[in-house]
Design a protein around this motif. Structure first.
Motif, PDB file in Angstrom:
ATOM      1  N   ARG A   1      74.260  21.652  32.441  1.00  0.00           N
ATOM      2  CA  ARG A   1      75.127  22.527  33.212  1.00  0.00           C
ATOM      3  C   ARG A   1      76.081  23.336  32.338  1.00  0.00           C
ATOM      4  O   ARG A   1      76.683  24.311  32.792  1.00  0.00           O
TER       5      ARG A   1
ATOM      6  N   LEU B   1      67.331  19.423  48.865  1.00  0.00           N
ATOM      7  CA  LEU B   1      66.848  20.326  47.820  1.00  0.00           C
ATOM      8  C   LEU B   1      66.986  21.779  48.251  1.00  0.00           C
ATOM      9  O   LEU B   1      67.376  22.641  47.457  1.00  0.00           O
TER      10      LEU B   1
ATOM     11  N   PRO C   1      69.854  25.515  35.924  1.00  0.00           N
ATOM     12  CA  PRO C   1      69.485  25.207  37.310  1.00  0.00           C
ATOM     13  C   PRO C   1      70.490  24.246  37.927  1.00  0.00           C
ATOM     14  O   PRO C   1      71.266  23.598  37.214  1.00  0.00           O
ATOM     15  N   GLU C   2      70.471  24.146  39.243  1.00  0.00           N
ATOM     16  CA  GLU C   2      71.310  23.163  39.921  1.00  0.00           C
ATOM     17  C   GLU C   2      70.767  21.764  39.638  1.00  0.00           C
ATOM     18  O   GLU C   2      69.576  21.584  39.382  1.00  0.00           O
TER      19      GLU C   2
ATOM     20  N   ASP D   1      64.442  25.656  39.725  1.00  0.00           N
ATOM     21  CA  ASP D   1      65.655  26.014  40.460  1.00  0.00           C
ATOM     22  C   ASP D   1      66.579  24.809  40.613  1.00  0.00           C
ATOM     23  O   ASP D   1      67.798  24.954  40.636  1.00  0.00           O
ATOM     24  N   VAL D   2      65.965  23.616  40.728  1.00  0.00           N
ATOM     25  CA  VAL D   2      66.733  22.385  40.920  1.00  0.00           C
ATOM     26  C   VAL D   2      66.119  21.279  40.053  1.00  0.00           C
ATOM     27  O   VAL D   2      64.894  21.156  39.972  1.00  0.00           O
TER      28      VAL D   2
ATOM     29  N   THR E   1      72.866  15.897  32.518  1.00  0.00           N
ATOM     30  CA  THR E   1      73.481  16.834  33.464  1.00  0.00           C
ATOM     31  C   THR E   1      74.588  17.623  32.794  1.00  0.00           C
ATOM     32  O   THR E   1      74.678  18.852  32.933  1.00  0.00           O
TER      33      THR E   1
ATOM     34  N   LEU F   1      70.669  17.853  41.180  1.00  0.00           N
ATOM     35  CA  LEU F   1      70.885  16.919  42.284  1.00  0.00           C
ATOM     36  C   LEU F   1      70.582  15.533  41.741  1.00  0.00           C
ATOM     37  O   LEU F   1      69.441  15.231  41.403  1.00  0.00           O
TER      38      LEU F   1
ATOM     39  N   ILE G   1      60.858  26.920  45.930  1.00  0.00           N
ATOM     40  CA  ILE G   1      61.909  26.211  45.201  1.00  0.00           C
ATOM     41  C   ILE G   1      61.222  25.374  44.121  1.00  0.00           C
ATOM     42  O   ILE G   1      60.469  24.456  44.414  1.00  0.00           O
TER      43      ILE G   1
ATOM     44  N   VAL H   1      61.078  22.648  41.303  1.00  0.00           N
ATOM     45  CA  VAL H   1      61.810  21.398  41.095  1.00  0.00           C
ATOM     46  C   VAL H   1      61.278  20.663  39.868  1.00  0.00           C
ATOM     47  O   VAL H   1      60.058  20.547  39.671  1.00  0.00           O
TER      48      VAL H   1
ATOM     49  N   VAL I   1      70.779  22.689  48.070  1.00  0.00           N
ATOM     50  CA  VAL I   1      71.257  22.865  46.695  1.00  0.00           C
ATOM     51  C   VAL I   1      70.674  24.142  46.090  1.00  0.00           C
ATOM     52  O   VAL I   1      71.372  24.887  45.390  1.00  0.00           O
ATOM     53  N   ALA I   2      69.408  24.416  46.356  1.00  0.00           N
ATOM     54  CA  ALA I   2      68.783  25.629  45.833  1.00  0.00           C
ATOM     55  C   ALA I   2      69.473  26.877  46.369  1.00  0.00           C
ATOM     56  O   ALA I   2      69.511  27.919  45.704  1.00  0.00           O
TER      57      ALA I   2
END
Length: 224
Positions: free
Chosen positions: A70, A115, A76-77, A49-50, A66, A79, A2, A4, A118-119
């Motif tokens: 998005r 994490l 990517p997601e 990925d996050v 954000t 958080l 993952i 980050v 969410v991933a």
């Protein structure tokens, strides 16, 4: 692995997060940013990925970053991080497409677990904090017009899609929705994907917020 991206204006916080996440063998911190303005370039370069995103930063804040991120294809997601769970910015971040948020005093093992969640495409929302967020959203001005607009959007869904959306709004997982509506799990996943596409939403959190907005103050189902 993952991948980050850490985004926080406090170098000490970033160092602590990097050290903590370094203990997870399936997480790789690929880059750091001290300002939301750096996010687009770093995402393009490192393809995380996050994105673990702070909200309050002196330059481009996490909310703006954000929302802009998005809105992009294949983003990517996100958080988000916050100090206070009553912060109105958190609710706005969820509307912007964030997959959830963590408090900065969250235990390390829970940050790692969040994490991973969410991933995998699932939101991370503490039930207690979610209730407060929903109360805060409901207390915003313009509730009547927002309710009408939300109902109009839900009316775009077919009957089964609407049932699934309402179940998502109650916080049910795909497996729980499958059991409650007597559907196969792949069918539920297909309905969720169609709901996101048809309503131009980013994730399940936004479906839940839309259902909440469409629900009358007395708690009766939307459209009843």
């Amino acid at each position: 692995m993952i991948r980050v991206l850490l985004v926080d204006d406090d170098a000490i916080v970033r160092a602590g997060l990097r050290l903590m996440l370094g203990g997870a063998d399936d997480i790789d911190v690929v880059a750091e940013a001290a300002d939301g303005a750096q996010v687009p370039a770093l995402v393009a370069e490192h393809r995380p990925d996050v994105v673990l995103m702070d909200i309050r930063m002196p330059g481009v804040d996490g909310l703006t970053a954000t929302q802009e991120l998005r809105a992009r294809q294949g983003a990517p997601e996100v958080l988000v991080l916050t100090t206070f769970h009553t912060d109105a910015h958190v609710a706005r971040a969820l509307r912007a497409g964030a997959a959830g948020f963590l408090l900065k005093d969250t235990p390390p093992r829970e940050i790692v677990a969040a994490l991973r969640t969410v991933a995998a495409g699932d939101p991370v929302l503490s039930p207690a904090v979610t209730r407060r967020l929903m109360d805060q959203v409901a207390g915003d001005g313009g509730q009547g017009s927002r309710e009408a607009a939300a109902r109009a959007r839900l009316d775009l869904l077919g009957p089964r899609e609407r049932d699934v959306a309402m179940a998502v709004g109650r916080g049910l997982s795909n497996a729980e929705i499958a059991r409650s509506l007597h559907l196969a799990l792949p069918t539920v996943k297909t309905h969720v994907s169609r709901i996101l596409t048809r309503l131009d939403l980013n994730n399940r959190v936004q479906i839940a917020l839309l259902v909440h907005d469409a629900t009358p103050q007395d708690g009766s189902p939307p459209g009843s």
